[in-house]
Design an enzyme around this catalytic site. Structure first.
Site, short mmCIF file in Angstrom:
data_model
loop_
_atom_site.label_atom_id
_atom_site.label_comp_id
_atom_site.label_asym_id
_atom_site.label_seq_id
_atom_site.Cartn_x
_atom_site.Cartn_y
_atom_site.Cartn_z
N CYS A 188 0.79 -1.24 0.00
CA CYS A 188 0.00 0.00 0.00
C CYS A 188 0.83 1.29 0.00
CB CYS A 188 -0.96 0.02 1.19
SG CYS A 188 -1.63 -1.57 1.66
N ARG B 10 6.71 -11.23 5.59
CA ARG B 10 6.20 -11.08 6.94
C ARG B 10 6.81 -12.15 7.84
NH1 ARG B 10 -0.20 -9.96 5.54
NH2 ARG B 10 0.20 -8.23 4.08
N GLN C 23 1.08 -10.80 -3.13
CA GLN C 23 -0.30 -10.36 -3.03
C GLN C 23 -0.77 -9.82 -4.38
OE1 GLN C 23 -0.09 -7.51 0.30
NE2 GLN C 23 -1.52 -8.85 1.36
N ASP D 128 -2.42 -7.28 -5.16
CA ASP D 128 -2.88 -6.02 -4.60
C ASP D 128 -3.38 -5.07 -5.68
OD1 ASP D 128 -3.03 -5.56 -1.91
OD2 ASP D 128 -0.88 -5.30 -1.66
N HIS E 64 -5.19 -0.88 -5.70
CA HIS E 64 -5.72 0.26 -4.96
C HIS E 64 -6.44 1.18 -5.92
CE1 HIS E 64 -2.46 -1.28 -2.38
NE2 HIS E 64 -3.32 -0.98 -1.42
N LYS F 91 -15.06 -3.03 5.63
CA LYS F 91 -14.54 -3.94 4.62
C LYS F 91 -15.53 -5.05 4.29
CE LYS F 91 -12.13 -6.93 7.93
NZ LYS F 91 -10.92 -7.73 8.20
N HIS G 191 -8.58 -0.47 -0.84
CA HIS G 191 -7.67 -1.60 -0.96
C HIS G 191 -8.48 -2.81 -1.42
CE1 HIS G 191 -4.60 0.19 1.91
NE2 HIS G 191 -5.69 0.86 2.24
#
Length: 620
Positions: A316, A345, A363, A365, A367, A447, A493
């Site tokens: 992000c 992680r 990911q 991902d 946005h 979410k 997101h």
């Protein structure tokens, strides 16, 4: 989203009552601990919660439990159950119970007691009557129960908030089973003592237990770690430190097909693609708030030229920095940016699990930066794309959750109301039913979470859509509004796979390795029945590869029966047998996993059939 279908086993399990199961499993955990301390008095107990399918208890014991011990413990548990011991709650004073625990020399119970807030009510639960030594339920005549007396000295208790059953006899003695023993650190901390965790499962009826064990056996057959090894798709190399995925050639082919599909679907849906670094100055993660809120899941920074750099745990902030590279006008919004971004992680070694829980993963991902009045339509577009992608991979049944504002959050009431209403409006427009998790949203926005149902009825958390007011504020993000003022964009997101590695593991288990033609690492294998036919096989393979198909030639020289059997074991969707007749007629004798023999086809006919099946994501 289609109507849910279930296997016979799932139908049996669905008849259970969740609240009843919770009490059964929690009480079973206590019965397990009592049985262990009855048989092995030197054992210290720690905690014993219920789980989604059963219960476990952690024990500190000088010697390891062995399979024979589990049999003894299970027998003792049945004895306790049939004894019909009352389950009695007692409220206790802190100092009174401290004295009892110290007398019992139970250090873990003492630590649990010390962790209970001073103003909290302290309760314990007895199995058996603590006052009279009566070890049977007072409402049941002794003649109606099994003659299995439990000595009063073994009346057992543990600190617990409940809930529990009223009596051990409410557990059906043939509706539970002990499953395994595993290592576990106290409090999940590797610096603390290593304990032994005994897992069990418990249900209302023996029929439910039988159905669960059958589903469990099917899940074991589908285990992505075993199939991944058998089909040579990937490996987790301990020499690299654990939790890091090595993609082998066949797995890499599948991953490439997934990635190519994903990129194409996003480009068609109006997204642009980004590539961002794997590390950044730690100050970025302080600005984003990850150092404050996510420190335990981040690797330690490394120093480079007197500056600390951090492996990224999220994509992000990188997308935010890309946005801030220039000042945007309201006319440019929405901006939709997507990235297959690898993140890192820290996961404890005991939590690692194949592709499902790793330390480095990619990911999918994306946005969306948009205006407040664009939020609802953008979320609806995300739901449409999510449905398209999941259905193309074979998933059409979902469980949808809407999580709303928690007690601790950032942002105004107005912006929370706008974002939550936008999520609801999008879900209603899709006609999707959902469960509302009041207060379950992130501190920075509400979410939607989507769990997909696999071929044997398991639910997997994959897709998520989150509205974020926090990062735009932290990074002072702006756009120039129609009136010339600078205003904050709304940041959405979203991830559809969640993580490429985990989604790959779900695919493996969903299909049990029998992947659809468009995804299979090897779509077609050519089987020449003798070495002198290999030139034709190699020539044909090149023609098919030139058309984009994933093809290989079996050059083992085995007999035809073994060639076919090997292709079946390796779950190849299409096999082409090549004998002298096929060479002379310039054809291939096609045999598919789904339809069996299709007969002799020309190469052009094979190409056409393959292409149609791949384009429509159907079988051949």
């Amino acid at each position: 989203m289609t109507t849910s279908t279930q296997s016979p086993q799932q139908d049996v399990l669905a008849q259970s009552n969740p609240q009843t199961l919770l009490r059964i499993r929690h009480t079973c955990a206590h019965v397990l601990a009592m049985a262990v301390q009855t048989l092995f008095p030197e054992t210290k107990v720690t905690i014993g919660p219920w789980t989604e399918t059963g219960f476990y208890y952690d024990f500190d014991r000088p010697t390891p439990f062995i399979p024979e011990d589990l049999k003894k413990i299970q027998k003792e548990m049945r004895r306790i159950i049939r004894a019909n011991l009352p389950v009695i709650q007692e409220v206790v004073g802190r100092e009174e119970i401290r004295t009892e625990i110290e007398a019992l020399q139970e250090p873990y119970k003492l630590e649990i007691l010390n962790g209970i807030p001073e103003d909290a009510l302290i309760t314990r639960y007895f199995l058996g009557s603590p006052d009279t030594g009566n070890t049977t339920h007072p409402e049941v005549e002794p003649s109606l129960i099994d003659p299995v007396p439990v000595p009063p000295s073994r009346v057992w208790w543990d600190l617990c908030a409940g809930p529990h059953l009223n009596s051990t006899r409410e557990i059906h003695p043939k509706a539970f089973a002990l499953e395994s023993v595993a290592g576990a650190y106290w409090r999940g901390d590797e610096t603390k003592p290593q304990l032994q965790r005994i897992y069990g499962t418990a249900w209302e009826t023996p029929e439910q237990l039988k159905a669960y064990l059958k589903l469990k056996e099917e899940a074991k057959r589908r285990d992505h770690r075993k199939i991944g090894k058998d089909l040579e798709l990937f490996s987790i190399q301990d020499d690299a430190g654990g939790g890091l995925v090595f993609w082998h050639p066949k797995g890499a082919r599948m991953r490439l097909a997934i990635e190519d599909y994903w990129r194409g679907a996003h480009l068609e849906s109006g997204y642009d693609l980004l590539y961002t670094p794997h590390v950044a100055n730690v100050e970025l993660w302080k600005t984003s708030g990850h150092v404050d809120f996510y420190r335990e899941s981040m690797f330690e920074p490394i120093e480079v030229e007197a500056q600390e750099y951090q492996l990224k745990p999220m994509n992000c902030p990188f997308h935010v920095l890309t946005y801030q590279n220039k000042l945007h006008s309201y006319r440019e919004l929405p901006l939709r940016w997507a990235e297959l971004g690898t993140v890192y992680r820290y996961e404890r070694s005991g939590a690692l699990h194949g592709l499902m829980r790793v330390r480095g993963f990619t990911q999918d991902d994306a946005h969306v930066f948009c205006l407040p009045d664009q939020v609802a339509q953008e979320i609806l577009a995300v739901l449409d794309l999510t449905e398209q992608i999941l259905s193309d991979f074979g998933f059409s049944e979902y469980e949808v959750n809407l999580s709303t504002r928690p007690s601790k959050s950032v942002g105004t009431d107005e912006i929370w109301s706008l974002a939550t209403n936008a999520l609801v409006e999008a879900l209603d427009a899709k006609g999707w039913g959902y469960v509302t998790d009041e207060g379950g949203g992130a501190f920075y926005g509400p979410k939607i979470d989507i769990k997909i149902k696999d071929a044997i009825g398991r639910l997997w958390q994959c897709s998520t859509i989150q509205v974020d007011f926090n990062l735009p504020e932290r990074f002072d993000m702006n756009y120039v509004a129609a009136d010339g003022a600078r205003k904050r964009p709304i940041m959405i997101h979203r991830a559809i796979f969640g993580s490429l590695e985990r989604f790959f593991g779900i695919l493996v288990e969903n299909y049990a390795g029998n992947f659809p033609l468009w995804l299979a690492p090897i779509q077609l294998r050519l089987l020449p029945v003798s070495d002198d036919l290999r030139p034709y096989a190699e020539e044909t393979a090149q023609k098919l590869k030139a058309q984009g198909f994933r093809v290989e030639v079996d050059a083992s020289g085995d007999r035809l029966g073994k060639l076919i059997r090997t292709a079946e074991l390796e779950k190849i969707p299409v096999a082409a047998i090549i004998g002298k007749r096929e060479v002379e007629s310039q054809t291939l004798s096609i045999r598919t996993r789904q339809s069996g023999d299709l007969g002799a086809l020309t190469i052009s006919e094979v190409i056409e059939k393959l292409q149609v099946a791949i384009d429509h994501k159907t079988t051949l």
